[in-house]
Design a protein around this motif. Structure first.
Motif, PDB file in Angstrom:
ATOM      1  N   ALA A 258     -40.380 -29.516 -30.326  1.00  0.00           N
ATOM      2  CA  ALA A 258     -40.993 -28.215 -30.038  1.00  0.00           C
ATOM      3  C   ALA A 258     -40.076 -27.109 -30.559  1.00  0.00           C
ATOM      4  CB  ALA A 258     -41.241 -28.061 -28.548  1.00  0.00           C
ATOM      5  N   ILE A 259     -40.062 -26.930 -31.870  1.00  0.00           N
ATOM      6  CA  ILE A 259     -39.256 -25.872 -32.484  1.00  0.00           C
ATOM      7  C   ILE A 259     -39.899 -24.539 -32.139  1.00  0.00           C
ATOM      8  CG2 ILE A 259     -38.333 -24.931 -34.632  1.00  0.00           C
ATOM      9  CD1 ILE A 259     -37.269 -27.709 -34.058  1.00  0.00           C
ATOM     10  N   ASP A 260     -39.170 -23.667 -31.412  1.00  0.00           N
ATOM     11  CA  ASP A 260     -39.779 -22.386 -31.038  1.00  0.00           C
ATOM     12  C   ASP A 260     -39.065 -21.183 -31.645  1.00  0.00           C
ATOM     13  OD1 ASP A 260     -37.488 -22.193 -29.511  1.00  0.00           O
ATOM     14  OD2 ASP A 260     -38.508 -21.947 -27.603  1.00  0.00           O
ATOM     15  N   GLN A 261     -38.013 -21.416 -32.428  1.00  0.00           N
ATOM     16  CA  GLN A 261     -37.303 -20.286 -33.017  1.00  0.00           C
ATOM     17  C   GLN A 261     -36.677 -20.680 -34.345  1.00  0.00           C
ATOM     18  OE1 GLN A 261     -34.880 -18.005 -30.362  1.00  0.00           O
ATOM     19  NE2 GLN A 261     -33.551 -17.220 -31.965  1.00  0.00           N
ATOM     20  N   ILE A 262     -36.919 -19.856 -35.363  1.00  0.00           N
ATOM     21  CA  ILE A 262     -36.214 -19.951 -36.643  1.00  0.00           C
ATOM     22  C   ILE A 262     -35.613 -18.590 -36.908  1.00  0.00           C
ATOM     23  CG2 ILE A 262     -36.463 -20.227 -39.133  1.00  0.00           C
ATOM     24  CD1 ILE A 262     -38.644 -22.259 -38.636  1.00  0.00           C
ATOM     25  N   GLU A 263     -34.308 -18.548 -37.069  1.00  0.00           N
ATOM     26  CA  GLU A 263     -33.629 -17.269 -37.267  1.00  0.00           C
ATOM     27  C   GLU A 263     -32.591 -17.379 -38.369  1.00  0.00           C
ATOM     28  OE1 GLU A 263     -31.184 -13.826 -34.789  1.00  0.00           O
ATOM     29  OE2 GLU A 263     -32.076 -15.524 -33.725  1.00  0.00           O
ATOM     30  N   PHE A 264     -32.841 -16.674 -39.448  1.00  0.00           N
ATOM     31  CA  PHE A 264     -31.876 -16.510 -40.527  1.00  0.00           C
ATOM     32  C   PHE A 264     -31.708 -15.016 -40.745  1.00  0.00           C
ATOM     33  CE2 PHE A 264     -33.777 -20.689 -41.724  1.00  0.00           C
ATOM     34  CZ  PHE A 264     -32.628 -21.449 -41.609  1.00  0.00           C
ATOM     35  N   GLU A 265     -30.701 -14.449 -40.140  1.00  0.00           N
ATOM     36  CA  GLU A 265     -30.472 -13.006 -40.211  1.00  0.00           C
ATOM     37  C   GLU A 265     -29.260 -12.717 -41.060  1.00  0.00           C
ATOM     38  OE1 GLU A 265     -29.511  -9.240 -37.238  1.00  0.00           O
ATOM     39  OE2 GLU A 265     -30.154 -11.150 -36.409  1.00  0.00           O
ATOM     40  N   ASP A 266     -29.400 -11.725 -41.938  1.00  0.00           N
ATOM     41  CA  ASP A 266     -28.270 -11.272 -42.754  1.00  0.00           C
ATOM     42  C   ASP A 266     -27.696 -12.416 -43.589  1.00  0.00           C
ATOM     43  OD1 ASP A 266     -26.562  -9.424 -43.817  1.00  0.00           O
ATOM     44  OD2 ASP A 266     -25.181  -9.406 -42.120  1.00  0.00           O
ATOM     45  N   ASN A 267     -28.584 -13.114 -44.308  1.00  0.00           N
ATOM     46  CA  ASN A 267     -28.159 -14.198 -45.167  1.00  0.00           C
ATOM     47  C   ASN A 267     -28.631 -13.949 -46.594  1.00  0.00           C
ATOM     48  OD1 ASN A 267     -26.741 -16.517 -43.735  1.00  0.00           O
ATOM     49  ND2 ASN A 267     -28.391 -16.051 -42.301  1.00  0.00           N
ATOM     50  N   ASN A 268     -28.335 -14.902 -47.475  1.00  0.00           N
ATOM     51  CA  ASN A 268     -28.693 -14.757 -48.880  1.00  0.00           C
ATOM     52  C   ASN A 268     -29.867 -15.659 -49.246  1.00  0.00           C
ATOM     53  OD1 ASN A 268     -26.678 -12.842 -49.673  1.00  0.00           O
ATOM     54  ND2 ASN A 268     -25.150 -14.474 -49.502  1.00  0.00           N
ATOM     55  N   LEU A 269     -30.767 -15.846 -48.303  1.00  0.00           N
ATOM     56  CA  LEU A 269     -31.932 -16.684 -48.578  1.00  0.00           C
ATOM     57  C   LEU A 269     -32.810 -16.035 -49.637  1.00  0.00           C
ATOM     58  CD1 LEU A 269     -32.997 -17.863 -45.022  1.00  0.00           C
ATOM     59  CD2 LEU A 269     -31.918 -19.225 -46.804  1.00  0.00           C
ATOM     60  N   SER A 270     -33.279 -16.857 -50.563  1.00  0.00           N
ATOM     61  CA  SER A 270     -34.157 -16.354 -51.622  1.00  0.00           C
ATOM     62  C   SER A 270     -35.392 -17.234 -51.678  1.00  0.00           C
ATOM     63  CB  SER A 270     -33.408 -16.372 -52.963  1.00  0.00           C
ATOM     64  OG  SER A 270     -32.965 -17.686 -53.259  1.00  0.00           O
ATOM     65  N   GLY A 271     -36.219 -17.023 -52.680  1.00  0.00           N
ATOM     66  CA  GLY A 271     -37.455 -17.788 -52.793  1.00  0.00           C
ATOM     67  C   GLY A 271     -38.584 -17.119 -52.036  1.00  0.00           C
ATOM     68  N   THR A 272     -39.613 -17.873 -51.767  1.00  0.00           N
ATOM     69  CA  THR A 272     -40.813 -17.331 -51.118  1.00  0.00           C
ATOM     70  C   THR A 272     -40.962 -17.891 -49.706  1.00  0.00           C
ATOM     71  OG1 THR A 272     -42.154 -19.096 -52.073  1.00  0.00           O
ATOM     72  CG2 THR A 272     -42.004 -17.036 -53.313  1.00  0.00           C
ATOM     73  N   LEU A 273     -41.868 -17.282 -48.943  1.00  0.00           N
ATOM     74  CA  LEU A 273     -42.158 -17.758 -47.588  1.00  0.00           C
ATOM     75  C   LEU A 273     -43.011 -19.018 -47.674  1.00  0.00           C
ATOM     76  CD1 LEU A 273     -43.007 -14.304 -45.995  1.00  0.00           C
ATOM     77  CD2 LEU A 273     -40.938 -15.655 -45.622  1.00  0.00           C
TER      78      LEU A 273
ATOM     79  N   TYR B 127     -38.865 -28.080 -43.527  1.00  0.00           N
ATOM     80  CA  TYR B 127     -38.854 -27.411 -42.216  1.00  0.00           C
ATOM     81  C   TYR B 127     -40.216 -27.502 -41.550  1.00  0.00           C
ATOM     82  CZ  TYR B 127     -34.276 -25.175 -41.833  1.00  0.00           C
ATOM     83  OH  TYR B 127     -32.947 -24.943 -41.654  1.00  0.00           O
ATOM     84  N   GLY B 128     -41.258 -27.521 -42.357  1.00  0.00           N
ATOM     85  CA  GLY B 128     -42.605 -27.581 -41.797  1.00  0.00           C
ATOM     86  C   GLY B 128     -42.927 -28.900 -41.139  1.00  0.00           C
ATOM     87  N   SER B 129     -42.165 -29.951 -41.477  1.00  0.00           N
ATOM     88  CA  SER B 129     -42.420 -31.267 -40.891  1.00  0.00           C
ATOM     89  C   SER B 129     -41.550 -31.523 -39.669  1.00  0.00           C
ATOM     90  CB  SER B 129     -42.188 -32.361 -41.936  1.00  0.00           C
ATOM     91  OG  SER B 129     -40.844 -32.350 -42.382  1.00  0.00           O
ATOM     92  N   LEU B 130     -40.760 -30.540 -39.255  1.00  0.00           N
ATOM     93  CA  LEU B 130     -39.886 -30.735 -38.099  1.00  0.00           C
ATOM     94  C   LEU B 130     -40.666 -30.949 -36.808  1.00  0.00           C
ATOM     95  CD1 LEU B 130     -37.077 -28.099 -38.745  1.00  0.00           C
ATOM     96  CD2 LEU B 130     -36.883 -30.583 -38.896  1.00  0.00           C
ATOM     97  N   SER B 131     -41.927 -30.526 -36.792  1.00  0.00           N
ATOM     98  CA  SER B 131     -42.709 -30.660 -35.564  1.00  0.00           C
ATOM     99  C   SER B 131     -43.128 -32.105 -35.310  1.00  0.00           C
ATOM    100  CB  SER B 131     -43.951 -29.769 -35.623  1.00  0.00           C
ATOM    101  OG  SER B 131     -44.755 -30.162 -36.711  1.00  0.00           O
ATOM    102  N   ASN B 132     -43.100 -32.942 -36.348  1.00  0.00           N
ATOM    103  CA  ASN B 132     -43.481 -34.344 -36.180  1.00  0.00           C
ATOM    104  C   ASN B 132     -42.669 -35.184 -37.148  1.00  0.00           C
ATOM    105  OD1 ASN B 132     -44.687 -36.730 -35.557  1.00  0.00           O
ATOM    106  ND2 ASN B 132     -46.705 -36.192 -36.363  1.00  0.00           N
ATOM    107  N   ASN B 133     -41.476 -35.528 -36.742  1.00  0.00           N
ATOM    108  CA  ASN B 133     -40.543 -36.217 -37.618  1.00  0.00           C
ATOM    109  C   ASN B 133     -40.295 -37.612 -37.076  1.00  0.00           C
ATOM    110  OD1 ASN B 133     -38.726 -36.805 -39.553  1.00  0.00           O
ATOM    111  ND2 ASN B 133     -37.195 -35.287 -38.939  1.00  0.00           N
TER     112      ASN B 133
END
Length: 200
Positions: A23-38, A11-17
């Motif tokens: 120009a990614i200006d929004q990432i939204e994962f609400e009410d999901n089962n995402l785990s791991g670290t930031l 996801y971090g490389s989406l700005s230059n692929n």
């Protein structure tokens, strides 16, 4: 459906692929089962304005590199399992309007550097393990409407500067919701709070 698993580092490389700029200006994962670290890689998305990762199973701490997301308006990570202190770099996000870190396991103190977040409207840090006192500088945040501190280990007196910014003050300020652990035997003294939470 609900997503599960962790956020891919790519996801971090989406700005230059492939030499194409996104120009990614929004990432939204609400009410999901995402785990791991930031992921520190997300700090490469310099156009990001909304980072919403609430109501999941994320753990670990906030990467200091997120302080370089200079266009960020909303940082919402509530209802996860995040720990550690708020990195000082986060107080460099001077465009921030909303900081929602409630219902995690954050600790440490709220830095006096919070006074730099002059555009902040919503500050929600309730139900964590923060300690120390509420900084006087919170009262200087002239756009602040919500300041929610209950369910922590804060102690001492709510700063007069914060009370003077309450909508109950004369002249009235902008804060319409102010909370702390200020019940009769609570650790915080706050005569201007709207909600006193449960005594810790």
């Amino acid at each position: 459906g609900h997503l599960s698993g962790s956020i891919p580092p790519s996801y971090g490389s989406l700005s230059n692929n492939n030499n194409h700029y996104y120009a990614i200006d929004q990432i939204e994962f609400e009410d999901n089962n995402l785990s791991g670290t930031l992921l520190p890689e997300l700090s490469a998305l310099k156009q990001l304005k909304f980072l919403i990762l609430e109501k999941g199973h994320l753990s670990g701490s906030i990467p200091p590199s997120y302080g370089s997301l200079s266009n960020l308006r909303v940082l919402d990570m509530d209802y996860n399992k995040l720990t550690g202190a708020i990195p000082n770099e986060l107080y460099d996000l001077v465009e921030l309007r909303e900081l929602d870190l409630n219902d995690n396991r954050f600790s440490g103190t709220i830095s006096t550097r919070i006074g730099r977040l002059s555009e902040l409207v919503y500050l929600q840090v309730d139900n964590n393990e923060f300690g120390g006192s509420v900084p006087v500088e919170v009262g200087g945040l002239n756009e602040l409407a919500w300041a929610v501190f209950h369910g922590n280990n804060f102690s001492g007196e709510m700063p007069l500067s914060v009370c003077e910014n309450s909508d109950k003050a004369s002249p009235p300020g902008k804060i319409t919701l102010l909370s702390a652990d200020c019940l009769e035997d609570g650790p915080v003294v706050c005569s201007c709070c709207d909600y006193c939470g449960e005594a810790l």
